[in-house]
Design a protein around this motif. Structure first.
Motif, PDB file in Angstrom:
ATOM      1  N   LYS A 133       0.852  -1.189   0.000  1.00 38.34           N
ATOM      2  CA  LYS A 133       0.000   0.000   0.000  1.00 38.34           C
ATOM      3  C   LYS A 133       0.888   1.238   0.000  1.00 38.34           C
ATOM      4  CE  LYS A 133      -3.903   2.207   2.271  1.00 38.34           C
ATOM      5  NZ  LYS A 133      -4.954   2.077   3.318  1.00 38.34           N
ATOM      6  N   SER A 151       0.728   1.437  -9.529  1.00 36.47           N
ATOM      7  CA  SER A 151      -0.439   0.554  -9.462  1.00 36.47           C
ATOM      8  C   SER A 151      -0.274  -0.677 -10.349  1.00 36.47           C
ATOM      9  CB  SER A 151      -1.714   1.315  -9.860  1.00 36.47           C
ATOM     10  OG  SER A 151      -1.724   1.602 -11.252  1.00 36.47           O
ATOM     11  N   GLU A 195      -1.612  -1.422  -3.798  1.00 37.19           N
ATOM     12  CA  GLU A 195      -2.822  -0.659  -3.460  1.00 37.19           C
ATOM     13  C   GLU A 195      -2.400   0.797  -3.346  1.00 37.19           C
ATOM     14  OE1 GLU A 195      -6.170  -0.159   0.085  1.00 37.19           O
ATOM     15  OE2 GLU A 195      -4.841  -1.905   0.090  1.00 37.19           O
ATOM     16  N   GLU A 242      -3.236   4.811  -3.143  1.00 36.22           N
ATOM     17  CA  GLU A 242      -4.181   5.888  -2.837  1.00 36.22           C
ATOM     18  C   GLU A 242      -3.546   7.220  -3.225  1.00 36.22           C
ATOM     19  OE1 GLU A 242      -6.100   5.948   0.924  1.00 36.22           O
ATOM     20  OE2 GLU A 242      -6.347   3.756   1.009  1.00 36.22           O
ATOM     21  N   THR A 290      -6.257   2.824  -6.941  1.00 33.84           N
ATOM     22  CA  THR A 290      -7.315   2.282  -6.081  1.00 33.84           C
ATOM     23  C   THR A 290      -8.289   3.353  -5.612  1.00 33.84           C
ATOM     24  OG1 THR A 290      -5.664   0.693  -5.275  1.00 33.84           O
ATOM     25  CG2 THR A 290      -7.757   0.831  -4.073  1.00 33.84           C
TER      26      THR A 290
END
Length: 260
Positions: free
Chosen positions: A2, A173, A179, A181, A239
């Motif tokens: 992430k 990505s 993941e 953001e 995401t």
């Protein structure tokens, strides 16, 4: 993995107290993170002091040679190193970079038949050096990118910071088990319904609504390329994408969420 990719700009950079608070919020994000900053308003102030006028078309800066010199020293020097120093004071081990450093971000000179944007770089799917960025992240180093790229032949180019954040998010990505953001942070709570009412922001915006807003001119200037980048990121594998205050980086309820 992430990864939070946060772009800050606008008045967040101009006011030292607001910048400090914004960066503190950034440091509180859990996990891997990358910071990308603009600084156009600061560059405008310096340009005015030097007697050099600035030209903006559809929210995008025209970069002649004098302007290029100003944005290089402002973005890659003054702003970038100030941000890195503040992050270090919050125990965030940051590393300030331009696109030329480590060949992190390579761009192409923009070619437009209608408008000569000057020394402006455009990105593509191969612009981002993912290998180096992942190396920094896995060694607990937070990359801090200014919006200066290079063309691979010795020239520095001014590149929209929202665009850099977008391509950074899209490129990462594509990695396995990623993941991503993407957070666009500025001095408003989100995309405003009424430009005169700072509390009137949209909770969510989809692409159809964005098209209507452009058609009826309820959004303009820099918000148009910002939203174009946001939808482009969402369409290409990122995401989550949001726009709002840095106060709410960890809160999905108090900002504008970009929807398909």
């Amino acid at each position: 993995m992430k990864i939070h990719i946060v772009k800050i700009g606008g008045h967040l950079i101009n006011d030292q107290n607001i910048l400090n608070f914004s960066l503190k919020s950034f440091c509180q994000l859990k996990g891997n993170k990358i910071l990308i900053h603009g600084g156009g308003k600061k560059a405008d102030i310096i340009s005015n002091k030097m007697g050099i006028s600035q030209k903006i078309i559809e929210g995008r800066r025209i970069t002649d040679k004098d302007t290029l010199d100003i944005v290089i020293m402002t973005y890659a020097g003054m702003i970038n190193k100030n941000i890195v120093a503040i992050l270090q004071s919050y125990n965030c081990n940051a590393f300030g970079l331009s696109g030329a450093d480590g060949n992190c971000i390579q761009s192409n000179l923009r070619k437009n038949k209608k408008i000569d944007y000057g020394y402006v770089g455009d990105l593509n799917g191969k612009s981002i050096n993912i290998r180096l960025i992942k190396f920094l992240l896995t060694n607990n180093i937070i990359p801090v990118f200014c919006s200066i790229t290079h063309d691979g032949t010795g020239n520095l180019l001014n590149t929209n910071a929202d665009t850099i954040a977008t391509y950074m998010a899209i490129s990462l990505s594509r990695e396995k088990n990623s993941e991503i953001e993407l957070h666009f942070c500025f001095e408003k709570k989100g995309v405003l319904r009424d430009i005169q009412d700072s509390k009137s922001y949209y909770k969510k915006i989809n692409f159809n609504l964005f098209q209507k807003m452009k058609k009826n001119h309820s959004i303009k200037n820099g918000m148009i390329p910002k939203l174009e980048n946001a939808f482009f990121a969402l369409k290409n594998g990122v995401t989550k994408v949001s726009i709002g205050l840095p106060n709410y980086l960890n809160d999905m309820n108090n900002k504008t969420i970009i929807c398909p």
